[in-house]
Design an enzyme around this catalytic site. Structure first.
Site, PDB file in Angstrom:
ATOM      1  N   LYS A  70       4.219   0.722   9.662  1.00 47.65           N
ATOM      2  CA  LYS A  70       4.332   1.988   8.947  1.00 47.65           C
ATOM      3  C   LYS A  70       3.695   3.117   9.738  1.00 47.65           C
ATOM      4  O   LYS A  70       4.174   4.235   9.722  1.00 47.65           O
ATOM      5  CB  LYS A  70       3.645   1.872   7.583  1.00 47.65           C
ATOM      6  N   ARG A  87       5.247 -13.269   9.687  1.00 46.11           N
ATOM      7  CA  ARG A  87       5.775 -11.904   9.563  1.00 46.11           C
ATOM      8  C   ARG A  87       7.163 -11.813  10.153  1.00 46.11           C
ATOM      9  O   ARG A  87       7.521 -12.589  11.034  1.00 46.11           O
ATOM     10  CB  ARG A  87       4.924 -10.935  10.399  1.00 46.11           C
ATOM     11  N   GLU A 119       0.872  -1.169   0.000  1.00 46.95           N
ATOM     12  CA  GLU A 119       0.000   0.000   0.000  1.00 46.95           C
ATOM     13  C   GLU A 119       0.914   1.225   0.000  1.00 46.95           C
ATOM     14  O   GLU A 119       1.798   1.334   0.857  1.00 46.95           O
ATOM     15  CB  GLU A 119      -0.898   0.005   1.249  1.00 46.95           C
TER      16      GLU A 119
HETATM   17  P1  ATP Z   1       2.358  -2.183   8.022  1.00 42.36           P
HETATM   18  O1  ATP Z   1       1.681  -3.053   9.039  1.00 42.36           O
HETATM   19  O2  ATP Z   1       3.750  -1.819   8.365  1.00 42.36           O
HETATM   20  O3  ATP Z   1       1.544  -0.999   7.595  1.00 42.36           O
HETATM   21  P2  ATP Z   1       1.299  -3.594   5.836  1.00 42.36           P
HETATM   22  O4  ATP Z   1       1.171  -5.049   5.921  1.00 42.36           O
HETATM   23  O5  ATP Z   1       0.069  -2.848   6.032  1.00 42.36           O
HETATM   24  O6  ATP Z   1       2.483  -3.117   6.765  1.00 42.36           O
HETATM   25  P3  ATP Z   1       1.516  -3.434   3.022  1.00 42.36           P
HETATM   26  O7  ATP Z   1       2.056  -2.331   2.212  1.00 42.36           O
HETATM   27  O8  ATP Z   1       0.090  -3.745   2.931  1.00 42.36           O
HETATM   28  O9  ATP Z   1       1.943  -3.102   4.504  1.00 42.36           O
HETATM   29  O10 ATP Z   1       2.375  -4.745   2.827  1.00 42.36           O
HETATM   30  C1  ATP Z   1       2.732  -5.276   1.575  1.00 42.36           C
HETATM   31  C2  ATP Z   1       3.133  -6.707   1.772  1.00 42.36           C
HETATM   32  O11 ATP Z   1       4.214  -6.790   2.693  1.00 42.36           O
HETATM   33  C3  ATP Z   1       2.006  -7.542   2.340  1.00 42.36           C
HETATM   34  O12 ATP Z   1       1.893  -8.722   1.552  1.00 42.36           O
HETATM   35  C4  ATP Z   1       2.427  -7.856   3.723  1.00 42.36           C
HETATM   36  O13 ATP Z   1       1.999  -9.125   4.101  1.00 42.36           O
HETATM   37  C5  ATP Z   1       3.956  -7.784   3.652  1.00 42.36           C
HETATM   38  N1  ATP Z   1       4.512  -7.404   4.942  1.00 42.36           N
HETATM   39  C6  ATP Z   1       4.266  -6.281   5.652  1.00 42.36           C
HETATM   40  N2  ATP Z   1       4.892  -6.301   6.834  1.00 42.36           N
HETATM   41  C7  ATP Z   1       5.583  -7.477   6.885  1.00 42.36           C
HETATM   42  C8  ATP Z   1       6.424  -8.088   7.854  1.00 42.36           C
HETATM   43  N3  ATP Z   1       6.702  -7.506   9.007  1.00 42.36           N
HETATM   44  N4  ATP Z   1       6.947  -9.302   7.554  1.00 42.36           N
HETATM   45  C9  ATP Z   1       6.687  -9.892   6.378  1.00 42.36           C
HETATM   46  N5  ATP Z   1       5.904  -9.371   5.428  1.00 42.36           N
HETATM   47  C10 ATP Z   1       5.341  -8.178   5.666  1.00 42.36           C
HETATM   48 MG    MG Z   2      -1.530  -3.845   4.532  1.00 40.63          MG
END
Ligand code: ATP
Ligand code: MG
Length: 563
Positions: free
Chosen positions: A282, A272, A35
C-alpha cells in the site's frame, strides 16, 4: 469423500480437525482485519477469500475489523472503499468492528499490566530502543527505565494519555525478556503517543495508541474469533500474540470475553501473494497515486481491487485465480500471466465480439450500388443462443491499414491487388483492385470489388477464403478512445531490485488510440465487456458517456501463460 479431503488446503484441514475435536463448541469465527490506510489490493483478496471462504464453508461467520490504531495514516475514505470492494467481490461480513472500539478496554488492560509489573514506561528514543534490541544471537540490553517503580509507571502512562507528554518522548513497553531468542519478546512496545493527527473515529480523545501486537490478539479475543488467519510474516509474532492472551485468560482470566477462561483465538499463517511486474504494498501504491505516476487508486494498471475492476476483471475471475494458486506455507511469486489467463478464459465465454479498427484506412467497394444494408452477426461465433447484433454495411468501410499491401508476396493472405479473395468478417468476399496515395506516398483509399453472392449466412457465405478481415462501415462508425494498458512495471520483481522502484515503471504501460468501432457499441454501458476482434478483451470505462466511448484493454488475446 477421499477425493474431497485431498483438495482441502492446510487451513481447512486444521479447521476440520478442530471441529472434529469439538473445539469452541463447533463455533467458527474468522475476521478480515484491514488497516484503513489505503485501498485493497489483490494480495488482500487472497486473505479475504481465505477468511470469508472458511466462514462460508464451515457455517461460521467472518467479521470485518478495521485495524485503525494509527491515526497518522488512516481515513474514513479508505473504510468506505474497503467495504465497497469486499461487497463487489461477493462476500458478506457478519459485523463491522473497529480496533478503536476497544481503545478503552485495551487501555484498561495496559493499566493492569503496569500494576502487575508487566509493563513500564521507557523514555528513550526510538533509535536507542532499537540499538538495545540486540541480534538474534546476542541478547538485548535492558533499558535504564526497565525497573522503575510501578507507581511511577502508572503516573507517567496516565500523563501520556492526558497529553502531557510530547509525541515520541515516551512509550509503554511490555516487560518480558531482553534475552529471548525471539526478538519480538525483547520488551515490545505496547503503546505510543500520537497527538499530531486526530483519529478518524475517536477524534482527540486518545493520546496513546496501542501497537499491532498488543491490539490484534486482544481484539480477536474480545470478539470471539476462533481462527485468526494472517500471512506468514506474522508467524514470528505468534508467540507474542499468545503471550499477551495468556496474561488475560486461563488462571489470569479477566472476564473480557463471554467464552470463558479456556477460550483463546488461534493464529494461523499462510503465504502472501506476490505477482510479477507489479508491487503489492500500500505504501508504494500510495506513492504512485500521490505523485501522479498513475491516474489514481483505480487506475486500470494498479493491482488494487478497484483498479482490476476498472481494467475489466470480474469478481469470478479473481476468485478463480485465488483457487488456482491455493494456500501454502511457502513464499513465492505468481506469474501475472496466470491472472491474465483466468480473465481471458472467463471473457472468452461471455464477451460479445465486435469490430474495431485501430489504424483505419478507407476501403471503397466500387461495384456496390446499394444505399447500404444491415447484416446480422452472432455475438460469439457458433453461439446463436448468446444473441446477435446488427452491423451496418455499405460502399465505404474502414479497414486496418495493415490488412492491405500494395505489393505482397505469396505469404500475405490479406488484401492486395492481384486476385486474392478475402472475406469481410460476417459479410461479403472482396478483392482489392488498387489504391490511392497522398503526396507523401501514404495510402489514403483502397479500392475493391465485392461478390454479391458471397454473403455470410447464405449459401455463398460458405465459400472459404484464406483470410478474414475486420471492417466498420464509415457512415455509421463511432469513434472510441481506446486505452491499451500493459504491465505497470518493466521488470519481473520491482521490489527485489536495488534503487528506486519508480524508475522501473514500464514506460509503455498505456497507449491511447482513437478507433473506429461499429455502431452497435452505441448501446454499450459502463462495465460492459467486449472482445474487439483480433485486438483483445476490453471493458467500457467508468468515465465513458454516450458521446464519448472509452474502452480499456483488459488483456490481449494471446495467452503467454506457461502452465
Ligand atoms: P500492505 O503491506 O500492502 O500495507 P498490510 O498487510 O499492511 O498490507 P493490512 O490492511 O494490514 O495490509 O492487511 C489486512 C490483511 O490482508 C492482513 O491479514 C494481511 O495479512 C493480508 N494481506 C495483506 N497483503 C497480503 C498479500 N500480499 N497476500 C495475502 N494476504 C495479504
Ligand atoms: Mg498490516
Amino acid at each position: 469423500m477421499e477425493e474431497q479431503e485431498k483438495s482441502l488446503n492446510f487451513i481447512e484441514q486444521i479447521v476440520e480437525q478442530d471441529l472434529a475435536e469439538g473445539k469452541n463448541d463447533g463455533r467458527i469465527q474468522t475476521r478480515f482485519p484491514p488497516e484503513p490506510n489505503g485501498y485493497l489490493h489483490i494480495g488482500h483478496v487472497k486473505a479475504i477469500c481465505m477468511d470469508f471462504g472458511i466462514a462460508e464453508k464451515y457455517n461460521g461467520v467472518c467479521n470485518l475489523r478495521f485495524d485503525d490504531t494509527n491515526p497518522a495514516k488512516e481515513d474514513t475514505e479508505y473504510v468506505e472503499t474497503i467495504e465497497r470492494d469486499i461487497a463487489w467481490l461477493g462476500f458478506k461480513w457478519g459485523k463491522i468492528f473497529y480496533a478503536s472500539d476497544y481503545f478503552q478496554q485495551l487501555y484498561d488492560l495496559a493499566i493492569r499490566f503496569i500494576k502487575e509489573g508487566k509493563a513500564y514506561v521507557d523514555e528513550q528514543t526510538a533509535e536507542q530502543i532499537a540499538e538495545q534490541k540486540g541480534t538474534p544471537t546476542e541478547p538485548g540490553v535492558a533499558s535504564p527505565y526497565r525497573d522503575r517503580p510501578i507507581e511511577e509507571n502508572l503516573r507517567l502512562f496516565e500523563a501520556m494519555q492526558r497529553g502531557e507528554i510530547e509525541e515520541g518522548k515516551m512509550v509503554l513497553r511490555a516487560k518480558i525478556d531482553m534475552a529471548n531468542p525471539n526478538m519480538h519478546f525483547r520488551d515490545p512496545i505496547m503503546y505510543r503517543i500520537i497527538t499530531s493527527h486526530p483519529h478518524h473515529r475517536t477524534g482527540t480523545k486518545w493520546k496513546v495508541y496501542p501497537m499491532y501486537d498488543f491490539a490484534h490478539g486482544q481484539s480477536d479475543y474480545f470478539e470471539g474469533v476462533t481462527h485468526s488467519i494472517c500471512t506468514l510474516e506474522f508467524e514470528v509474532h505468534r508467540p507474542l500474540y499468545d503471550y499477551f492472551l495468556d496474561q488475560i485468560t486461563g488462571e489470569n482470566f479477566a472476564g473480557l470475553s463471554p467464552y470463558g477462561p479456556d477460550y483463546r483465538p488461534k493464529q494461523r499463517e499462510f503465504n502472501r501473494l506476490n505477482i510479477t511486474y507489479t508491487v503489492m504494498s500500500k505504501r508504494k501504491m500510495l506513492q504512485l497515486v500521490k505523485e501522479g505516476l498513475v491516474a489514481g487508486w483505480d487506475d486500470p494498471r494498479m493491482p488494487t481491487v478497484c483498479g482490476l475492476r476498472r481494467r475489466g476483471y470480474t469478481p469470478q475471475a479473481i476468485r478463480t485465480f485465488m483457487d488456482k494458486i491455493g494456500y501454502t506455507k511457502v513464499e513465492g511469486m505468481i506469474d501475472q500471466g496466470l491472472l491474465e489467463h483466468v480473465i481471458r478464459e472467463d471473457l472468452k465465454e461471455t464477451a460479445p465480439r465486435v469490430c474495431a479498427i485501430f489504424d483505419p484506412v478507407k476501403l471503397v467497394i466500387t461495384n456496390y450500388e446499394g444505399e447500404g444494408e444491415t447484416l446480422i452477426a452472432e455475438n460469439i461465433d457458433g453461439h446463436e443462443e448468446l444473441g446477435t447484433r446488427e452491423m451496418k454495411f455499405g460502399k465505404e468501410l474502414w479497414i486496418e491499414r495493415g490488412d492491405f499491401l500494395e505489393e505482397a508476396d505469396n505469404k500475405f493472405y490479406r488484401l492486395s491487388p492481384g486476385g486474392r479473395e478475402v472475406r469481410l468478417k460476417a459479410s461479403y468476399i472482396i478483392q482489392a483492385t488498387g489504391c490511392e496515395k497522398d503526396a507523401d506516398g501514404n495510402i489514403t483509399t483502397v479500392y475493391a470489388t465485392y461478390d454479391p453472392d458471397s454473403k455470410s449466412g447464405t449459401e455463398g457465405g460458405n465459400r472459404k477464403t484464406k483470410a478474414t478481415i475486420n471492417w466498420v462501415e464509415c457512415n455509421s462508425a463511432l469513434n472510441a478512445e481506446v486505452r491499451l494498458y500493459d504491465r505497470l512495471f518493466a521488470v519481473e520483481n520491482p521490489s527485489a531490485e536495488e534503487g528506486d522502484f519508480r524508475d522501473l515503471l514500464n514506460p509503455d504501460s498505456l497507449k491511447v488510440v482513437t478507433a473506429k468501432v461499429e455502431s452497435s457499441l452505441a448501446k454499450a454501458q459502463v462495465h460492459d465487456h467486449f472482445q474487439l476482434l483480433k485486438q483483445g478483451y476490453f471493458v467500457v470505462d467508468d468515465d465513458a458517456t454516450p458521446e464519448h466511448l472509452i474502452l480499456n484493454r483488459t488483456c490481449s488475446l494471446k495467452d503467454n501463460y506457461l502452465k
